[in-house]
Each structure stands twice: as C-alpha cells, then as structure tokens.
Scaffold this motif. Sequence first.
Motif, PDB file in Angstrom:
ATOM      1  N   CYS A  38       0.881  -1.112   0.131  1.00 30.39           N
ATOM      2  CA  CYS A  38       0.001   0.074  -0.146  1.00 30.39           C
ATOM      3  C   CYS A  38       0.909   1.435  -0.108  1.00 30.39           C
ATOM      4  O   CYS A  38       1.916   1.348   0.921  1.00 30.39           O
ATOM      5  CB  CYS A  38      -1.034  -0.047   1.128  1.00 30.39           C
ATOM      6  SG  CYS A  38      -1.727   1.535   1.477  1.00 30.39           S
ATOM      7  N   ILE A  39       0.567   1.990  -0.947  1.00 26.47           N
ATOM      8  CA  ILE A  39       1.575   3.381  -0.926  1.00 26.47           C
ATOM      9  C   ILE A  39       0.655   4.558  -0.453  1.00 26.47           C
ATOM     10  O   ILE A  39       1.326   5.601  -0.632  1.00 26.47           O
ATOM     11  CB  ILE A  39       1.966   3.483  -2.676  1.00 26.47           C
ATOM     12  CG1 ILE A  39       0.500   3.824  -3.554  1.00 26.47           C
ATOM     13  CG2 ILE A  39       2.678   2.389  -3.248  1.00 26.47           C
ATOM     14  CD1 ILE A  39       0.790   4.463  -4.803  1.00 26.47           C
ATOM     15  N   CYS A  41      -1.889   6.126  -1.119  1.00 26.72           N
ATOM     16  CA  CYS A  41      -2.630   7.133  -2.058  1.00 26.72           C
ATOM     17  C   CYS A  41      -3.967   7.604  -1.826  1.00 26.72           C
ATOM     18  O   CYS A  41      -4.594   8.586  -2.261  1.00 26.72           O
ATOM     19  CB  CYS A  41      -2.279   6.778  -3.658  1.00 26.72           C
ATOM     20  SG  CYS A  41      -3.287   5.359  -3.984  1.00 26.72           S
ATOM     21  N   LYS A  42      -4.750   6.846  -1.132  1.00 25.68           N
ATOM     22  CA  LYS A  42      -5.986   6.861  -0.712  1.00 25.68           C
ATOM     23  C   LYS A  42      -6.846   6.968  -1.855  1.00 25.68           C
ATOM     24  O   LYS A  42      -8.086   7.461  -1.662  1.00 25.68           O
ATOM     25  CB  LYS A  42      -6.104   8.557  -0.241  1.00 25.68           C
ATOM     26  CG  LYS A  42      -5.285   8.672   1.314  1.00 25.68           C
ATOM     27  CD  LYS A  42      -5.700  10.016   2.021  1.00 25.68           C
ATOM     28  CE  LYS A  42      -4.318  10.052   3.058  1.00 25.68           C
ATOM     29  NZ  LYS A  42      -4.634  11.380   3.564  1.00 25.68           N
ATOM     30  N   CYS A  44      -8.376   4.570  -2.835  1.00 25.78           N
ATOM     31  CA  CYS A  44      -9.575   3.613  -2.648  1.00 25.78           C
ATOM     32  C   CYS A  44     -10.630   4.156  -1.759  1.00 25.78           C
ATOM     33  O   CYS A  44     -11.999   4.246  -2.118  1.00 25.78           O
ATOM     34  CB  CYS A  44      -9.196   2.627  -1.765  1.00 25.78           C
ATOM     35  SG  CYS A  44      -8.107   3.164  -0.215  1.00 25.78           S
ATOM     36  N   SER A 105      -5.273   0.077   4.392  1.00 28.60           N
ATOM     37  CA  SER A 105      -6.720   0.549   4.075  1.00 28.60           C
ATOM     38  C   SER A 105      -7.404  -0.350   4.704  1.00 28.60           C
ATOM     39  O   SER A 105      -7.673  -1.501   4.460  1.00 28.60           O
ATOM     40  CB  SER A 105      -6.742   0.622   2.856  1.00 28.60           C
ATOM     41  OG  SER A 105      -7.949   0.978   2.284  1.00 28.60           O
ATOM     42  N   CYS A 203      -7.028   0.880  -6.736  1.00 28.62           N
ATOM     43  CA  CYS A 203      -6.007   0.768  -6.125  1.00 28.62           C
ATOM     44  C   CYS A 203      -4.858   0.404  -7.182  1.00 28.62           C
ATOM     45  O   CYS A 203      -4.807  -0.603  -7.865  1.00 28.62           O
ATOM     46  CB  CYS A 203      -6.016  -0.440  -5.077  1.00 28.62           C
ATOM     47  SG  CYS A 203      -4.371  -0.644  -4.353  1.00 28.62           S
ATOM     48  N   THR A 205      -1.965  -0.507  -6.925  1.00 30.02           N
ATOM     49  CA  THR A 205      -0.614  -1.373  -6.818  1.00 30.02           C
ATOM     50  C   THR A 205      -1.278  -2.755  -6.454  1.00 30.02           C
ATOM     51  O   THR A 205      -0.657  -3.769  -6.180  1.00 30.02           O
ATOM     52  CB  THR A 205       0.217  -0.899  -5.333  1.00 30.02           C
ATOM     53  OG1 THR A 205      -0.832  -0.803  -4.301  1.00 30.02           O
ATOM     54  CG2 THR A 205       0.827   0.247  -5.485  1.00 30.02           C
TER      55      THR A 205
HETATM   56  S1  SF4 Z   1      -5.545   2.731  -3.374  1.00 28.24           S
HETATM   57 FE1  SF4 Z   1      -4.421   0.792  -2.770  1.00 28.24          FE
HETATM   58  S2  SF4 Z   1      -2.245   1.807  -2.496  1.00 28.24           S
HETATM   59 FE2  SF4 Z   1      -3.890   3.461  -2.417  1.00 28.24          FE
HETATM   60  S3  SF4 Z   1      -4.260   3.925  -0.216  1.00 28.24           S
HETATM   61 FE3  SF4 Z   1      -5.875   2.495  -1.030  1.00 28.24          FE
HETATM   62  S4  SF4 Z   1      -5.151   0.428  -0.804  1.00 28.24           S
HETATM   63 FE4  SF4 Z   1      -3.289   1.809  -0.497  1.00 28.24          FE
END
Ligand code: SF4
Lengths: 302, 302, 822
Positions: A38-39, A41-42, A44, A105, A203, A205
């Motif tokens: 998980c980077i 990035c929000k 999600c 997340s 997401c 990644t």
């Molecule tokens: S979208 Fe994926 S990488 Fe970005 S915060 Fe949510 S879980 Fe983490």
Amino acid sequence: MSDFATLADITGEPDGWAETYGDETKPRMGFFTDTSICIGCKACEVACKEWNVIPDDGLVWTGESYDHTSTLGANSWRHVAFIEQRKPLRGEDEDGDALRWLMSSDVCKHCTHAACLDVCPTGSLFRTEFGTVVVQEDICNGCGYCVPACPFGVLDKRHLPRFEPSPDLLPVFEKKEDGRVWKCTLCYDRMHGGHEPACAKACPTDSIQFGELDELRERADQRLEKLQAEGWNGAQLYGRDPEDGVGGFGAFFLLLDEPEVYGLPPDPVVTTTNLPEMWTAAAVAAGALILGVLGAFAGGSR
Amino acid sequence: MTDGSITAVGSEMRSYYGRPILKEPVWQPEIPWYFFAGGLAGASSLLGLAARAAGNEPLAKAGLYLSAAGDAVSPALLISDLGRPERFLNMLRVFKVTSPMSVGTWILTASGATTTLAAGLELLDRAPRLKVLSETMSAVLGAPLSVYTATLVSDTAIPVWHEARRELPFVFGASSAASAGAAAAVVLAPEHAGPARRLAVGGVAVGNAAMVAMQARLGMVGEPYRRGEAGKYNALAKVCTLAGAAVLRTAGKRSRVAAVVGGGLVLAGEAALRWSVFTAGFQSARDPKYVVVPQRERVSRG
Amino acid sequence: MGSNMAENHPVGFQWVMEARERGAKVIHVDPRFTRTSAMTSKWVGIRAGSDIAFLGGIINYILENERWFDEYVKTYTNAPVIVDEKYEDTEDLDGFFSGWDPDEGEYDITTWAYKGTTPQTAPGKKSSHTRGEQSGHGGHGGGLSHGEPPEEDETLRHPRCIFQILKRHYARYTPEFVAKTCGCSIDDFLEVAEAMCANSGRERTGSIVYAVGWTQHTVGVQIIRAAAIIQLLLGNVGRPGGGVMALRGHASIQGSTDIATLFNILPGYLSMPQSAQKGGLKKYIESATSPAGWWGRTDTFIVSMLKAWWGAAATKENDFCFEYLPKIDDDHSEYWTFVQMLEGNVKGYVVAGENPAVGSANSKLHRRGLAKLDWLVVRDLVEIETAAFWYDSPEIESGELRPEEIPTEVFFLPASSHVEKDGSFTNTQRLVQWHYKAVDPRGDCRSELWFYYHLGLKIRERLKHSQDPKNRPILDLTWHRPTHGEHEEPSAEAVLAEMNGWDDKGKALPDYKQLKADGSTSSGCWLYCGIYADDVNQATRKKPRWEQDYVAAEWAWSWPMNRRLMYNRASADPAGEPWSVRKQYVWWDAKQKKWTGKDVPDFDEQKPPDYEPPEGAQGPDAIRGDHPFIMQSDGQGWIYVPQGLLDGPLPTHYEPHESPFQNRLYSQSANPRRQRFDRPEDPVNEPDAYPYVVTTYRLTEHHTAGGMTRFVPYLSELQPAMFCEVHPDLARECGLAHGGWATIVTSRSSIEARVLVTDRIKPIRSNGRVVHQVGLPYHWGSRGLTTGGSANDLTHMTLDPNVHIQEVKALTCDIRPGRRSR
Ligand code: SF4
Ligand SMILES: Nc1nc2c(c(=O)[nH]1)N[C@H]1C(S)=C(S)[C@@H](COP(=O)(O)OP(=O)(O)OC[C@H]3O[C@@H](n4cnc5c(=O)[nH]c(N)nc54)[C@H](O)[C@@H]3O)O[C@H]1N2
Ligand SMILES: Nc1nc2c(c(=O)[nH]1)N[C@H]1C(S)=C(S)[C@@H](COP(=O)(O)OP(=O)(O)OC[C@H]3O[C@@H](n4cnc5c(=O)[nH]c(N)nc54)[C@H](O)[C@@H]3O)O[C@H]1N2
Ligand code: SF4
Ligand code: SF4
Ligand code: SF4
Ligand code: SF4
Ligand SMILES: [Mo]
C-alpha cells in the motif's frame, strides 16, 4: 429475501447463509488487503465515495501523520491508516536511524459471524448471495443496535448529533437527519454487474485484492511466506483464520505490526457467541425476580 | 509521531493515536429512561398479579395501572430514539433470538397489548375472565420485560456491557423490582403496601450486591463505574437506593410521608443506576485499552 | 532521485512496485522520507540542493574503480574525443569554466569546442535568454563539418580527451566529500554507488528516475546531465531497463512541450526564429541544420510545418510564409514577462490552465504584476486565485493593495475539463493516448479548442476587408475545421490529422522520413508524423498488453514513429549483436540485411553496423553504423557537451542561490550563470537571518496550485490544511508544538502553517554542524474549500539559465512558533 432468511445466521453456523439462497448462491467474495504494497495514495477512499455518493466527512487536520480520515464511519467506508515508526521494514536496524511508514486501508470485514447482522432487529442488515454483509437502506430504521455490536467499530449512524458526555437528562424528540447506519457494501451493486469493487479497481498497486475468498486465502499464505523469508518485520495475516472469534473475515489483511497499532482489535469475538450464556443468565434472573415478588408476600399480603 | 501508546494497568499498551476501536453507541437519553420505565412496568405487572392472588386488591390495582403506564411510555421513548421513527414497525418484520432488541420488541408489544387490555377492563370493571387472562399474560411477560434490556446491552462489543453479561440481568431485574415496589409504595396507603416495601428493599439489597459482584469480576474493564459520568451516577444510585430502602424499612410502614420520601429516593436511585450503566458503555467504547488489554491477555493466555 | 513517484505518479509507480517484488533493488534519495521511500529497499536522506555532489561522487566511484562499460563508452559516447586546447576546467579556474565574461555574466562557449571545430553561436545579442537546451536543438550541431569529430583517442589516454577531463573534473568528489556535502553517511553513499555499478554491462541495466526534485534548481539541467553521464558510462542508455527517466507533470505537459507552448520553440523542438537573424528561411535553415544526423533534415520539418499553417498561401516564392512567423528578441519566459508587467510594459495577459498567483515562484511578485495590467483573461475550471487576486489575496488582506486602486479588468471564462472534451494526452514515455468526451460541459464551459478556434474566426471576420499586410499572417492561416454539436465544437481529430500531415495527394503521411522541403508535404509537427498513418487515429489503439507483444506496440502511439525506446540501436553491440540474450531488444539481421527486434529500430533500417560515411555525406547518411545517437551530429552520447548549454560543458557542484553552506570546492559558491532579475520585489535572504534549508513539494491528495483539488470536497478532506514538516530536534530548538502553528519567514514574505513534527525529514550533520530542513507542500492559496498560506509567497525568482526554471527546491528560511502577526 424472506423475513426468516436471516435464521441461518441465528444458528451462527459458518457459511450458514449459503443454504438460504439455494441455487442463487455465489462463491463467497471478499478482499485480501496486502498492506505491504500500500502506497497510501487514498485512491480507494476517493473511489468509494465517488461510486457510493457518500458525503464528505468534514475537513479536520489531525496531525496524525498523513491520516485525516481517522476512522471508518457512516461517511468513510475505506480508511487508510498511516503509522510512522523508528524501525526498519526488514531485518535489524544497524545504524539506528531506520524508519518505516506503515500504510493500511481498512474496511468492513464482512465477518463470517457478523455481530451487526445478528443483532439487527429489522433484518435490514443481511447476508448477500456473495456471503457479504449489507445494510438495506430502505429498511434500516436507525435503531443503532449494530453500531456498538460491531467489534471493529465499522458502522455508524449518519449525521446524528453525537451523544455528549453529559447529555440532557430529558429525551430529545426532534426529528433527526438521515438517521440510518451506513457501511461498506462490498459494492453489491457492482458485483451484480460483474465488476470488481470501486476501491479495488482504483488501487494502483493491487494492495486491495478482490476475489473468491478461498483463493485469496491461498494467495495470502504464499505472500506471508515470501515476506517472512525476506525478513519483513511483524508480517502477519489478520482475519484469515476461519477459526478466529468471528469465523474469519470476508475482507482480511496482511499487516506489518500488531492489529492494535492500526486501531484494530487483537482478538475480536462476535458478541453473539456468548448468547446462550446471556439468555440463560436472563432466564435465571427472570426466575429470581418472580421468586422475589412472591417472596415479598411471604411476610403477609398487606 | 510514532503510534500513540498509552499505559494501561502497568502493561505498555499500543493503539492508533489513542483512538477508539469501537464506536460509541448512538443511543439517546430515551434509552436509559426506557430501561427504567420498561423495567418498572414489567415488575409492576408481576407485583399486581401476585397481589391479586394474595387478595390485596389495592396493590393489585396499583401494580396493574403502574405497569400500564410504564408500557405506555416505553414505545414512545423507543420510537423517538430511532433515526427513522416512521419505520418503527420494521422491527416486526422479523423475529431473531440473536437480537435481544427484536425479542424485546415482541415482548414489549405483547406486554403492552395485554397490560393495556387488562387495565382497561379493570377500569371499566368488565369481562373479569378476559381480564384475569390478559393480566396473567402481562405478568408472565413482565419478568422477561424487566430483564431483557440487560441482555440487549450485553449483546454488544462494548466490554463493560458484554463482560458483565452474567450479572447485568440480575442488576436490572433487581432494579426493576425495586422500582416497582417503590412506585407502589409511593402511590398506595402504607397499610396496603407491605409487600411493595419489602420488594423495594429486597430489590435494592440484591441490586447493590449484584453491582458489587459485577464490578469485582469486571476488574479493569469495570473502571468506568469508578470514573467520570458513570462513576457519578453509580455513586448517586448507591446513596439514593440504600437511603431510600432504609427509610422504607424503618418508617415506611408508619408514615405515608416516609413512604413517599423513601420510595422517591429508591426510584431516583434506580433511574441513576440505569444512567450509570448506560454512560459506562460510552466511556468503555471511548478508550481503546478496554478492548486491547483484555484481548491481549486472552491471546497470551492462548 | 528528485522524484516522489509513489505520491506524484502513483499509477506509474505500480510498475516500480512490481519490479521490487521481482527482486529489483529500488533506492530513493530524497531530503524527506516519503511514501516512495517507504516502499523502497533503501532510502538515503540528503540535503536539498546537493545532488550534483552526490552524482559526481558516483561518477568518481565508477572511474576510480574502473567500473565503466568499456566497449559502450569507447564507441557510443564522445569520451574519446579530444577537446580544444583553449578549454579550462572549473578545477583550474576555481569554479568557472573558460570563457567567462564577468561584464556580460555569460560564457563565451567557443573554448569548450571539440578540437578542430568551431561551434555555431546562435545569432542575436541577447543569446543568453533565447538559447538553451529547450530552445530547439540548439546544441546538436556541435559545429561538426562532418559526422565524426576530427580527433579521437580510442585508448582514452590522451590528457585532453573527454574521458581524462572527466576524471580530473570529478577527482575531488570522494565519498568523504559526498558525505560532508550531502549530509548522508559514507556507507549509504557507497551502497548506492555500488548498486548502480552492479547494474551495468552486457547482462544488466539500471535506470534513474527523476522529476522536479532535480529540475527546480539553478543547476537543474546540470543535475540531469550528471545522471546522463553516469548512465552513459554504465552503458544504460538505449537499452531495456536503462535510461534517465523524466517523470513529467500535468497529464499532457509532454505534449505541450512537443507542440510548443514554450516561447522559444516551434512544434517538434524547432528553434523559434529571432528578429536579429536576417536572411529569411534560408538563413534560418542554415543555422538550425546540423550537417550530420537527423537535424540535417530540418528544412523538411520547417517547410512542412509552414505548409500546415499557411497551406496554399505558402509557396516557394514567398519562403513558404516564413516571414509570417513571429520572431523573438528577448527572454519572453513567464518570469521575465511578469517582471515586464511590474515595469508596466505588459498591457494585457491571457492565463489558461495556469495559476501563477499560487504556482509561480515569488507569487507575491506575480500578484503585484497582475495588478498593473489593463486587462486579464483567465480561462479555468474554477475562479482561482489568479482570477480573484484583486479582491482576495494576502495583499488585499494586509491592505498593501486595495481593489478600488487596481486598474486590471478581469475576464473569467469557464473552461471545460479533460472529461468534457475529446483530446489526447502525451505522457512521460512520449506515448500519445486518445480520450473521448465523457460528459457535456456544463453551462458556458467550453474547450480550449472551441475557444481559440472561434476566437480566430471572430478576429478573421473583423479583419476580412483589411488591406494591411500585417494582417496577412492571420488571414492566410488554414483555419477552417469540421465542427459538430450545438456549440460548433471543432473536431479534435481533424487537428491531430493536420499535425500528422499529408502528401500532395492529400494522403496521410506514414512517417517523418517522407517529409519534403519543396512544399509538397505538410506536417504540423514532424515528430507526430505517423500518428494518423493510413488515415486512422493511431492514438486510440487500446489493445490490452496480454493480447500483444513485449513492447505493446499496439497500445496508443508514441513519437517518433511509434518507437517505445529511443536510441535503441544501443541495445546491440557495435557489431549489431545483442549485448546479451537477457537484454536483447533491437539487432542487425545479417541475413535480411536490416535492423529488427522487439521495437521499431531507432536507426536507418538498412544501414549496416560497419557503415562508414563517405566524404561529403550529409544528414543521417553522415552517421556511422555503430553510432546510435542519430539526433546528435556525431551520433554519439555526449558525456561532455561542447555546445547547447549556457553554464558549462560538465556538471559541477554549486551551492543553491540561497544556502547556509559555502561551496566546499570553489570560492565561487553558486552557479555564476544562474539567471537573476535583481528586483526589490525579489530580495535575497541574508544567510545568518535565515538559518534553515527549506524545500517545497507536492502531496498525492492535491494537485499543484490547487485549482483542481482545493475545490473538491473528497480531496480537500484528505489534506485539509497547509502544514510544514519539521524534525523533532528543530521543533525543540524553535519551540514548535506538534499540531500547533508555525510561521515561516523569508525576505520575500511570511506564511503560517500547521506543524507536523516527524522523523521523516532529515537534519543535515556536516562538519559537526547541524542544519535543519523545513518541508512545505505548495498547494495552498486563499480560495477553495481548504485555504492556507502559499509556499510560493516565500520563494524567489532566481532561475536555471538554460530553461528558466525557478529554484524552489532548495532555499533558506526562518521558522517561528505561533501564527502570523496581522
Ligand atoms: S488505493 Fe491501494 S495503495 Fe492507495 S491507499 Fe488505497 S490501498 Fe493503498
Ligand atoms: N498527486 C499529484 N501528482 C502530481 C502533481 C501534484 O501536484 N499532485 N503534480 C504533477 C506535476 S506538475 C509534476 S511536475 C510532477 C512532479 O513530481 P515530483 O518531482 O515527484 O514532485 P515534488 O513533490 O515537487 O518533488 C519530488 C521530491 O523532490 C524532493 N526534493 C526536494 N528538493 C530536492 C533536492 O534538492 N534533491 C532531491 N534529490 N530531491 C529533492 C522532495 O522532497 C519531493 O519528495 O508531479 C505530477 N504529479
Ligand atoms: N514552490 C513550488 N512551486 C512550484 C512547484 C514546486 O514544486 N514548488 N512546481 C512547479 C510545477 S512543476 C508546475 S507544473 C507548476 C504548476 O503550477 P500552475 O500550472 O500555475 O498551477 P496548476 O494548478 O497546475 O494550474 C492549472 C490550472 O488549469 C486548470 N485547468 C485544468 N484543466 C483545464 C483545461 O482543460 N482548460 C483550462 N483552461 N484550464 C484547465 C486547473 O483548474 C488549474 O487551475 O507549479 C510550479 N511551482
Ligand atoms: S466488521 Fe462489523 S460491520 Fe462489518 S460485518 Fe463485521 S460486524 Fe458487521
Ligand atoms: S440501525 Fe439499521 S441496520 Fe443497524 S441494527 Fe438497526 S435497523 Fe439494523
Ligand atoms: S467495496 Fe465498495 S463500498 Fe466497500 S469500501 Fe470498496 S468501494 Fe466502498
Ligand atoms: S493523476 Fe492521472 S496522470 Fe497522475 S498518476 Fe494519476 S492517473 Fe496518472
Ligand atoms: Mo510540473
């Protein structure tokens, strides 16, 4: 859904929901959220709000690393936690200035034994043919029972004036806004269209992996092995075990530290497992009450 | 910067910036008042029927009318607490033993119906057979009505409620008994109210004993009863109930005034007790240590 | 390095994560421990503004330990070339290269030339402003009369061959020097240097990713040059898994440079004609053509472009309307223009897709400039600070400016966003991807294309009867396009087709090699020639990668000629064999006598590896068969740049314009050639008064100057306030409370921000002295759902001389507890 469809849950037997759907039953779907990729990035969080048209949750700067969402709730169905630690991601800390920044997340766990669903007096919360747990907003009457029942604090009522530590002693009769509870639906609507949930789709990644639970569990086991072989600190699966207090999560996680560090309970147990004990105690107490009343006449009827 | 750690009972406890893991209940002040009113109603109907059997007509009447009154306000309180009051009837879509609120709603509905019918017939002095029948029904429902609310709060993830699942029905049952007795003692002339006074005194005694036992077993989880809002109401409850009981016991028989004062004190005390239990739940949900510490201990015990 | 890819290119970063999972060693060098660092195998914290020291250290490490890729260096780079006797190095001249003119503050670059050549100097007195890396291909000529430099030493031993010059130049960049200058540990540095060297040679490659953490310095271009030198020494250019990757900015910023929104270039990096240069098209072509390499075809590029612009009106007789082109005589860059505004030399200004009142360095100066205009047009999605400066800005709040005293008439025109119109995005990898309109624009919102097209029609209508020759350029333009819809939206695809160009039969051209200089072909941008091949929009191709080959050649279209990897001839050895099976990409097929491979070969298909240019060969034919860099006049990778840069042929460590440190190498501390405006509105910080290093950057949750995010609730709530990142030690030192407020001060201005105390920002320990760094996101302004201080109120306008980019990544500041006094 027939009124008594939820009976399967009353029996609390794992995956009891399946029978209730007969041939409409689908393989149980869920999430494996792999926080090691998980980077933060929000995407999600935003994708979920966009798809489900959720109101914003207020603009509050917390100073808690980069997390200003703080918790799951009626208006945040995904929540990315940020934890800064003086500790290396892998192996020993040679020079002593190693850092790691955990990001994860969080989401509704879609428990095998879901307390929220068990206690819901209207049947608004129900088990879908995908084995997920969903609120029917056209049925929920905002009794609020599911809110304290969830061992993860996922559910909340929308726009209810929060209870003050010292409330006015008299009931407040004024009409409340919305008043229903809201939570992740695992994108029930998208699943019907054969689409993956919005958060997983967004997401970048694949930290959020959507799929059939059995297959996800296998994948998770392999992933954990790899990370442990590579010496990642604190790598552990959370909610993968069907034997745990809630019978395993439909949406489980790979964490890099203890659950409580992410604001998750270390050993959640669905409250209804103790239901027999509770009802027995109640029955005995009721009996005692009856005896007590009769006893009150032992000393004479006047 | 690093994850907020707070020390609990000696052991270093980690958490997510000290944020709650559970959601506080969203219930409003109606609820503790309902606990009180419902309990009073249930126990009163029992008291009434017993009195009828023992041939204490005035007490029988008082019991019946009191329970009718209690049964009348209870739904009003419950409905006004709902986020969507207009959907109250959704409660009757299903019957779920896993949901004490569901069970309770059915009990309250039935008890409400029978009690009101009995009281009506009493008032109009009609259909004696039907009256006795419905009176008996309401009395039978009275016991569960006055204890199930304990199960309702125990059947949540809130530690101070859930861990008290064994004692709480007794606390509530006794409290109901005490309230019923006290109420009758207030409205009746002392010469008819002997059993009522004894019930009140007995209820107070048992209630306080159960409370002590409960806190003893809860240990650290029971902390809220010694702190803040819940602590205050708890202390108040003790003082009022014991004082009230003492007055009833000593002077309640001779003087009407003493009966009213004593009964009043007990009623106030029992109301305070409900408030104490209610607010304890909020405090328990607010501090993650009540979730993490016991669960960690459970894990380490294996 | 100099990129925070996880936060700013999250979607692209998924591939870095995949590489990590496959065992690649991923390293992040950044003053802060960011969301990128958190994902990498190694983070090295360095002082903002010390990159050339770090990279120079790696160059030195490679040379000292003989780790360069010998065969590659000897044939594919200009390392063997002998440089003119007149050249003197910064090591000899205490921080200056030869040719420095103290009065002009410029270099006379003739002394940097290869031995036996004389570089063409661009015409015009103000050359300093108008030339430079992005001013067309200015550099690529190198003054070579023929494809090969006159003198080379294949043994690399000649004392004045570039290889030896390089050795001497970086000899002092030892690990100790790096550690002291950058504030990192020697071990950390060595780990990075070793990792780079380990990923070189026939079997392995390594790549360097950068973005504006590198560019936004007074030595921005030279930092990137240093990375290029490393990659050339290690043989990591033109090979799969190699390269120096620029992660670009706005979704199509690459496209906007290709199609030339910059003042000093025409589409396809042709340099802008200059008023000082007389002699029309002929002279222009002469100066812009290099005798060897593809820039030898400049005539075909420019003539085809002129035909695209003026069509029938452009004839051989009238120089294809060359004189219609506007000419430049000065800087005209954004910063220069705002200085002219302050001077009252600019009457009107059109701002489209930019928010200088927040985004530009010393934004306070910018707002004061806007307040001097007669009129201002702002086309944007929302009423941004630039449109509202006259009633909502720090100056208005402080009373410095009063609305009733600002003469500027502001026209705000609502623009439609990318989802509300058809168009293309050209990404970092030169990949042009088409997107279709998803929803109709609301209300009066209109696309850029609609606006400029209909504006053009209106102007032409006004001038219809004008006989004044000065209006011919407008009236003769090929302007009419098919339109559709109730608002007569012009067809974006028609514009793309015109960029591609046609032959004299009106057939879409397949590639730029078909362009002619006789006016028989037209092409709006030679680089994009082929994007409409076979009269189909190639950019719309969306075949998933699992349904096609290794390079996914059928996903969209990349310039030039759908090549996915440039200079890919370098992926084969001089004899045309792949360097290794593992790294094979493009190679010479001896049987078929042509270059083949996984990608479109970036080389004349038929030219054998052993090709030697005959005497008098011109253009591409003058490039040897074993020289892969076909845009360069000698076909070689330039370790040393004899021409094209204004501040030196080799990267040298200079301190930033504002720095708490004195240069360890030279008494000339900062880049002597940096561009300055010396204005009272843009003062310099006194070192003692401003003891801390400050750097500015982005957050995933917001976008640049905030117009697209601060007005969106879902994004605003994710980063709801302007904050500063400080180390616990600095917080203690200055009494800053975590979660409280701080005021950050420079000689330009001061702003307030919430305090985020974190270990993630690196304090610099150097010579027992500790210098703290302050981190500032620059997204905030006075408008939107979340408002806050603009970092750019603090920054200064001293620029990189080559590309006029502001130094906002490393400057100095002071920081105090509490809110700003009002
Ligand atoms: S979208 Fe994926 S990488 Fe970005 S915060 Fe949510 S879980 Fe983490
Ligand atoms: N979410 C999001 N994505 C974006 C943007 C956005 O605003 N938001 N903007 C887009 C645009 S326009 C661009 S140009 C790109 C920019 O992409 P990036 O270049 O990644 O953007 P920055 O965050 O400005 O700077 C990157 C890093 O440089 C570091 N840095 C600062 N000074 C130095 C230094 O002296 N040396 C080194 N090595 N590092 C330094 C900063 O700490 C920061 O982590 O992002 C694009 N993508
Ligand atoms: N201190 C500091 N300053 C910096 C940087 C830094 O790292 N630090 N980074 C620099 C960099 S790399 C950049 S790119 C700049 C960016 O700075 P600016 O370009 O000045 O700021 P943006 O917010 O990107 O402006 C783009 C505007 O275009 C609008 N827009 C979006 N789509 C359209 C459209 O289709 N048509 C029109 N007409 N408008 C549209 C958006 O609403 C937005 O307001 O900031 C620079 N300034
Ligand atoms: S996590 Fe909570 S809300 Fe979600 S299913 Fe389990 S109990 Fe219900
Ligand atoms: S609040 Fe709604 S969903 Fe929750 S228990 Fe009550 S009715 Fe069910
Ligand atoms: S599954 Fe759907 S509802 Fe649940 S968090 Fe993801 S996007 Fe939101
Ligand atoms: S914002 Fe657009 S361009 Fe930037 S990373 Fe996300 S998808 Fe790519
Ligand atoms: Mo940018």
